[in-house]
Motif scaffolding. Structure first.
Motif, PDB file in Angstrom:
ATOM      1  N   GLY A   1      95.772  60.487  56.239  1.00 43.29           N
ATOM      2  CA  GLY A   1      95.674  61.777  56.908  1.00 43.29           C
ATOM      3  C   GLY A   1      96.500  62.817  56.171  1.00 43.29           C
ATOM      4  N   VAL A   2      96.440  64.032  56.674  1.00 42.70           N
ATOM      5  CA  VAL A   2      97.176  65.132  56.046  1.00 42.70           C
ATOM      6  C   VAL A   2      98.674  64.975  56.301  1.00 42.70           C
TER       7      VAL A   2
ATOM      8  N   LEU B   1      94.615  59.061  60.826  1.00 38.81           N
ATOM      9  CA  LEU B   1      95.363  59.756  61.870  1.00 38.81           C
ATOM     10  C   LEU B   1      94.865  61.197  61.894  1.00 38.81           C
ATOM     11  N   ALA B   2      94.096  61.522  62.904  1.00 34.43           N
ATOM     12  CA  ALA B   2      93.429  62.818  62.976  1.00 34.43           C
ATOM     13  C   ALA B   2      94.012  63.678  64.087  1.00 34.43           C
TER      14      ALA B   2
ATOM     15  N   LEU C   1      98.809  71.493  65.940  1.00 34.43           N
ATOM     16  CA  LEU C   1      99.764  70.447  66.300  1.00 34.43           C
ATOM     17  C   LEU C   1     100.534  69.973  65.066  1.00 34.43           C
ATOM     18  N   ILE C   2      99.826  69.768  63.977  1.00 36.41           N
ATOM     19  CA  ILE C   2     100.478  69.284  62.760  1.00 36.41           C
ATOM     20  C   ILE C   2     101.430  70.341  62.205  1.00 36.41           C
ATOM     21  N   ALA C   3     101.024  71.613  62.222  1.00 35.21           N
ATOM     22  CA  ALA C   3     101.909  72.684  61.756  1.00 35.21           C
ATOM     23  C   ALA C   3     103.182  72.734  62.604  1.00 35.21           C
ATOM     24  N   GLU C   4     103.033  72.533  63.901  1.00 35.85           N
ATOM     25  CA  GLU C   4     104.196  72.497  64.789  1.00 35.85           C
ATOM     26  C   GLU C   4     105.125  71.350  64.409  1.00 35.85           C
ATOM     27  N   ARG C   5     104.569  70.178  64.159  1.00 34.86           N
ATOM     28  CA  ARG C   5     105.384  69.032  63.751  1.00 34.86           C
ATOM     29  C   ARG C   5     106.116  69.329  62.440  1.00 34.86           C
TER      30      ARG C   5
ATOM     31  N   ASP D   1      93.671  59.318  67.265  1.00 34.95           N
ATOM     32  CA  ASP D   1      94.187  60.631  67.661  1.00 34.95           C
ATOM     33  C   ASP D   1      95.714  60.645  67.551  1.00 34.95           C
ATOM     34  N   ILE D   2      96.255  61.642  66.861  1.00 31.24           N
ATOM     35  CA  ILE D   2      97.706  61.707  66.668  1.00 31.24           C
ATOM     36  C   ILE D   2      98.457  62.164  67.916  1.00 31.24           C
TER      37      ILE D   2
END
Length: 173
Positions: free
Chosen positions: A15-16, A110-111, A116-120, A154-155
């Protein structure tokens, strides 16, 4: 192929950046009693320096790294042991290269959504992956195709829940 889990294939947690590959990969490895390798540790120093300067890697940059990941999987199998490796594996051709070393490899994708990812990412300080590279990661990402052995997850789940989903998917086949 571990004695504790015969028939469990090598796993790539993909995943990214910021999706939780390392944390979830460790949880999956622990749940399955398999060794874990963080694919970041297999990057050559030149790749780390390029990413740290805010420049995305090219396919040519990634090729030796992906070969090292495939080699690590194959070496584990030669010892009768499947391995879990965290590796972005963003493109189909990257996954194909890894599979050329270990054909039974399964990919755990992991998608999650970019927000959400930017927040993490705003809450972590990675050695060489600045948050500025997130957009290039999403642009590069080619989700698993129907003919690829994979498990999308789902992450929003916790790492332990992700490990349970993967364990169930592997044992229910």
């Amino acid at each position: 192929m571990s004695s504790a889990n015969p028939g469990v294939p090598p796993l790539i947690v993909m995943g990214v950046q910021g999706c939780g590959k390392s944390t979830s990969g460790r949880a999956i490895a622990e749940a399955l009693s398999l060794p874990f390798i963080d694919g970041d540790d297999l990057h050559p120093l030149s790749n780390k320096a390029k990413m740290a300067s805010g420049h995305p890697l090219t396919d040519a940059d990634r090729e030796p790294w992906l070969a090292a990941i495939g080699t690590a999987l194959a070496e584990g199998l030669s010892r009768g042991q499947s391995t879990v490796i965290a590796c972005s594996a963003l493109k189909r051709r990257y996954r194909d290269l890894i599979r050329s070393f270990a054909p039974r490899t399964r990919f755990v994708h992991l998608a999650g959504n970019r927000g959400l990812i930017a927040e993490r990412l705003s809450h972590r300080n990675h050695e060489y992956m600045p948050p500025a590279l997130l957009d290039s990661q999403f642009e590069t990402l080619e989700p698993l195709e129907a003919d690829e052995a994979g498990i999308p997850v789902d992450i929003n789940l916790t790492p332990e829940e992700i490990a349970a989903v993967v364990a169930t998917a592997l044992t229910s086949r």
